[in-house]
Every structure is written in C-alpha cells, then in structure tokens.
Scaffold this motif. Structure first.
Motif, PDB file in Angstrom:
ATOM      1  N   ILE A  63       0.813  -1.305  -0.078  1.00  0.00           N
ATOM      2  CA  ILE A  63      -0.118  -0.101   0.066  1.00  0.00           C
ATOM      3  C   ILE A  63       0.787   1.301   0.150  1.00  0.00           C
ATOM      4  CG2 ILE A  63      -1.636   1.383   1.417  1.00  0.00           C
ATOM      5  CD1 ILE A  63      -2.820  -1.168   2.285  1.00  0.00           C
ATOM      6  N   THR A  64       2.039   1.312   0.697  1.00  0.00           N
ATOM      7  CA  THR A  64       2.744   2.510   0.986  1.00  0.00           C
ATOM      8  C   THR A  64       3.596   2.808  -0.313  1.00  0.00           C
ATOM      9  OG1 THR A  64       4.231   3.429   2.676  1.00  0.00           O
ATOM     10  CG2 THR A  64       4.943   1.591   1.721  1.00  0.00           C
ATOM     11  N   THR A  66       2.332   2.820  -3.277  1.00  0.00           N
ATOM     12  CA  THR A  66       1.462   3.402  -4.308  1.00  0.00           C
ATOM     13  C   THR A  66       1.448   4.790  -3.797  1.00  0.00           C
ATOM     14  OG1 THR A  66      -0.360   2.973  -3.133  1.00  0.00           O
ATOM     15  CG2 THR A  66       0.221   1.443  -4.544  1.00  0.00           C
ATOM     16  N   TRP A 172      -7.912   5.036   0.210  1.00  0.00           N
ATOM     17  CA  TRP A 172      -6.772   4.801  -0.246  1.00  0.00           C
ATOM     18  C   TRP A 172      -5.536   5.806   0.488  1.00  0.00           C
ATOM     19  CZ3 TRP A 172      -3.869   8.247  -3.888  1.00  0.00           C
ATOM     20  CH2 TRP A 172      -2.596   7.756  -3.855  1.00  0.00           C
ATOM     21  N   ALA A 175      -5.050   5.084   3.975  1.00  0.00           N
ATOM     22  CA  ALA A 175      -4.425   3.654   4.180  1.00  0.00           C
ATOM     23  C   ALA A 175      -2.843   3.891   3.815  1.00  0.00           C
ATOM     24  CB  ALA A 175      -4.916   2.845   3.367  1.00  0.00           C
ATOM     25  N   VAL A 176      -2.370   5.122   2.990  1.00  0.00           N
ATOM     26  CA  VAL A 176      -1.182   5.250   2.622  1.00  0.00           C
ATOM     27  C   VAL A 176      -0.709   5.676   4.147  1.00  0.00           C
ATOM     28  CG1 VAL A 176       0.498   6.588   1.198  1.00  0.00           C
ATOM     29  CG2 VAL A 176      -1.381   5.137   0.042  1.00  0.00           C
ATOM     30  N   THR A 179       0.024   3.549   6.931  1.00  0.00           N
ATOM     31  CA  THR A 179       0.807   2.391   6.671  1.00  0.00           C
ATOM     32  C   THR A 179       2.446   3.158   7.000  1.00  0.00           C
ATOM     33  OG1 THR A 179       1.363   3.073   4.431  1.00  0.00           O
ATOM     34  CG2 THR A 179      -0.051   1.302   5.053  1.00  0.00           C
TER      35      THR A 179
END
Length: 252
Positions: A63-64, A66, A172, A175-176, A179
C-alpha cells in the motif's frame, strides 16, 4: 444549481482555512519541541512495532508503495483527462493537475527542510525511508492525488460513480498515511501534518482557479458555466444600416 456550487466552494474555502490553521498549530508544536514526539506519537509507534505479522507487513509495504513514485502522477494524469471535456481542454487540465501535485510536493519539501524533524529510531523501520520526518511525503502526495481525482470525477462523472470513486480515493489516501506509522518510518503527527497540508494546498489552488475564472469571465463579459472554458463574446455583429439622409432643400 449556482447557489449549490457557491455553497460547495464556500465550504471548501472554509475547510481549507481550518486545515491551514490546524497545520500551523501543529507545526508550531513540532518546532517548539524541537522535533521530539508529540503526545500520542510514542504510544502509536510502540503499538505498531508490537503488532507486525509478516502478512500485515507485506500488505503495508504494498500500500505504501503506491503513495510515491510514478503512481500518483499516473493517477493525476488520468484525473486531468477525466476533467477535460474534449482533447483541447484535456491539453490544459492534465498539465494543470500535474502542476498542482508537483507544486504541493515542493511546498512539502520546503516545510520538511525547514523543520528537519528526525524520524523514529531506524531500528524500528520495516521499510526504506529517507529525508526528514515532518510532514510525511507519502501521506501528502497520496492526499493530493486523491483530492485531484475527487475533483475530476465530481466535475464530469455521474453522481453515484463520483461518490464511490471519492470514497475509494479517500480510503486509499488514509491507508497510505496509516502505513507510514505502521512501518515505523513516521510519527503519527507527521501523517496528520501531511493530510492537513494537502487539504490546505488543494483548497488554495481551488480558490485561485475560481478567482482566475471569475476575472477572465469579467474581462470577456460572459459568465461561463461550471466546467466550461471562458469564451470571448462574438464580434461578428451585423452592420447597422446607414441613417436616412436628410431631404435635399428645394430649388429656389
């Protein structure tokens, strides 16, 4: 409809001002404490270090990843294409959207170098990181990207599709940011600062775009509809008929 647009724009400006004020307060706290962790930073960092099963670590790294590199630029380029109605308008919206993202990253770099906040202990990292800590670069970039995508879809897409896309984009970006704390490379206040800075920058750019469109419309004498480029009034007017000539005086 115009009243709704004005209300949305006014709310966006107020949200931007609030986020800018909160970011300023957070930056002052970071500066006063000389970069040491703020209340809550240590507890969240300790929890993250103690809850890292291999599967969760791999997911967090994915995730990170992206939130930096080529991915945000590709997403913003797609957002610019969505925002443009035709090929001619896309030639303007794509570079403008990319410029907003790049300029926001430059602002974040300037703030980061100014505060030079140390990152958490490298022994707790489970991902590569470089540079200073405040505000988080991945967090700022992903939030800027999500905001530009939301702007594009609400401008051109159906309301239901726009709402779904906006929810996914915000999740999204959140979430980034999460993380970065989970992987141990940022304090929670770094992530919060990235979110606040991104919203402030997007609101400032939106306000500037609105002012520019209003000024352009005022100079041209026309008021463009939302999402339409300003057009100058047509100058091809029919020539007015010649005035009737005065009757000739009678002969003497």
């Amino acid at each position: 409809m115009s009243g709704t647009r004005r209300a949305v724009r006014s709310g966006t400006v107020r949200a931007g001002l609030l986020c800018a004020a909160l970011f300023a307060c957070l930056a002052v706290l970071v500066g006063v404490r000389h970069g040491t962790p703020l209340p809550g930073d240590g507890a969240l960092h300790t929890w993250a270090v103690g809850h890292r099963p291999p599967v969760a670590q791999a997911l967090a790294r994915g995730i990170t990843a992206t939130g930096s590199g080529i991915w945000p630029y590709l997403i913003v380029a797609v957002a610019g294409m969505i925002a443009g109605r035709d090929a001619r308008e896309r030639l303007r919206t794509v570079p403008c959207a990319l410029a907003v993202l790049l300029a926001g990253q430059l602002v974040r770099d300037a703030v980061m170098e100014s505060f030079a906040r140390p990152r958490p202990n490298p022994a707790d990292w489970v991902a590569y990181a470089s540079g200073y800590s405040f505000p988080s670069g991945h967090t700022t970039t992903s939030a800027l990207t999500a905001g530009l995508l939301c702007w594009a879809v609400t401008r051109r897409s159906r309301p239901d599709l726009a709402r779904t896309t906006c929810v996914l984009a915000v999740c999204w970006a959140a979430a980034v940011g999460a993380t970065r704390v989970y992987l141990g490379v940022h304090w929670a206040s770094d992530v919060l600062g990235g979110w606040l800075l991104a919203v402030s920058w997007l609101a400032l750019c939106g306000w500037g775009l609105t002012r520019w469109r209003q000024r352009t419309a005022g100079d041209s004498g026309t008021a463009p509809r939302d999402g339409e480029p300003t057009r100058a009034p047509s100058t091809s007017a029919r020539p007015s008929p010649d005035p009737p000539s005065a009757p000739a005086p009678p002969e003497s």
